[in-house]
Design a protein around this motif. Structure first.
Motif, PDB file in Angstrom:
ATOM      1  N   ASP A   9       0.920  -1.094  -0.440  1.00 47.83           N
ATOM      2  CA  ASP A   9       0.018   0.420  -0.514  1.00 47.83           C
ATOM      3  C   ASP A   9       0.682   1.202  -0.044  1.00 47.83           C
ATOM      4  OD1 ASP A   9      -2.349   1.591   0.078  1.00 47.83           O
ATOM      5  OD2 ASP A   9      -2.154   1.872   2.207  1.00 47.83           O
ATOM      6  N   HIS A  36       0.031  -3.613  -5.754  1.00 50.67           N
ATOM      7  CA  HIS A  36      -0.530  -2.334  -5.578  1.00 50.67           C
ATOM      8  C   HIS A  36      -1.585  -2.279  -6.082  1.00 50.67           C
ATOM      9  CE1 HIS A  36      -0.634   1.674  -4.060  1.00 50.67           C
ATOM     10  NE2 HIS A  36      -1.121   2.113  -4.797  1.00 50.67           N
ATOM     11  N   THR A  38      -4.729   0.647  -7.120  1.00 49.36           N
ATOM     12  CA  THR A  38      -4.845   2.035  -7.056  1.00 49.36           C
ATOM     13  C   THR A  38      -6.194   2.401  -7.653  1.00 49.36           C
ATOM     14  OG1 THR A  38      -4.290   3.851  -7.454  1.00 49.36           O
ATOM     15  CG2 THR A  38      -3.806   2.320  -9.333  1.00 49.36           C
ATOM     16  N   ARG A  59      -2.877  12.063 -12.603  1.00 47.42           N
ATOM     17  CA  ARG A  59      -2.594  10.285 -11.861  1.00 47.42           C
ATOM     18  C   ARG A  59      -2.211   9.474 -13.059  1.00 47.42           C
ATOM     19  NH1 ARG A  59      -9.388   8.775 -11.358  1.00 47.42           N
ATOM     20  NH2 ARG A  59      -8.727  10.605  -9.164  1.00 47.42           N
ATOM     21  N   HIS A  63       0.691   7.166 -11.802  1.00 49.50           N
ATOM     22  CA  HIS A  63       0.335   5.158 -12.203  1.00 49.50           C
ATOM     23  C   HIS A  63       1.584   4.681 -12.499  1.00 49.50           C
ATOM     24  CE1 HIS A  63      -4.435   5.271 -12.622  1.00 49.50           C
ATOM     25  NE2 HIS A  63      -3.924   5.382 -10.468  1.00 49.50           N
ATOM     26  N   GLU A  66       4.408   4.345 -10.382  1.00 51.95           N
ATOM     27  CA  GLU A  66       4.522   3.426  -9.180  1.00 51.95           C
ATOM     28  C   GLU A  66       4.207   2.459 -10.153  1.00 51.95           C
ATOM     29  OE1 GLU A  66      -0.010   4.421  -8.275  1.00 51.95           O
ATOM     30  OE2 GLU A  66       0.750   5.262  -6.659  1.00 51.95           O
ATOM     31  N   LYS A  91      -5.106  -1.167 -11.930  1.00 55.19           N
ATOM     32  CA  LYS A  91      -6.260  -0.852 -11.097  1.00 55.19           C
ATOM     33  C   LYS A  91      -7.756  -0.719 -11.055  1.00 55.19           C
ATOM     34  CE  LYS A  91      -3.607   2.081 -14.286  1.00 55.19           C
ATOM     35  NZ  LYS A  91      -3.659   2.528 -15.771  1.00 55.19           N
TER      36      LYS A  91
END
Length: 146
Positions: A9, A36, A38, A59, A63, A66, A91
């Motif tokens: 997380d 992860h 998201t 965003r 992504h 990440e 996602k």
């Protein structure tokens, strides 16, 4: 046990969670999946919230960062511990997304972090860990985070 999923997380907790997964993976010659989950940008233009396009672009950039971080964690795990690892950014809704990846990759164990909150807080909020255990029907190792 051939596949272990590490649910990351926050980046600061990733090393601690991976260390637990590595201990188990070395005993069973398992592969580690560093995941992860998201929120995704809406695909349908009408489903988007009111707001400027740069919010969605930002965003998307987050992504990408990440996903790169997860791949880097997997590469470090391979190099440092000599354990097979793969990093993935998923996602969508947390429980549904984890359930799907558990089925798709025949995951045998999920390693997730757990922060201790006091009793009153727990009475008035969702218990995602309990919901996750009910959905997955496989063991979940809840690692206390420091």
């Amino acid at each position: 046990m051939k596949n272990i999923l590490v649910a990351v997380d926050r980046p600061k907790n990733a090393d601690q969670l991976i260390a637990y997964a590595v201990k188990i993976a070395k005993l069973t010659d398992a592969k580690i999946w560093i995941i992860h989950v998201t929120a995704d940008n809406p695909k349908d233009f009408l489903a988007r919230e009111a707001g400027p396009q740069y919010v969605y672009n930002k965003r998307d950039e987050e992504h990408k960062k990440e996903a790169a971080f997860l791949e880097q964690l997997a590469q470090q795990t391979i190099e440092k511990y000599d354990v097979s690892a793969k990093g993935c950014l998923i996602k969508g809704p947390v429980i549904k997304s984890l359930t799907e990846i558990v089925k798709a990759h025949n995951i045998d164990l999920v390693v997730a972090g757990h922060k201790r909150k006091h009793l009153v807080y727990g009475l008035f909020t969702e218990n995602k860990k309990r919901d996750l255990i009910d959905e997955l029907k496989i063991p979940l190792l809840a690692v206390p985070l420091v």
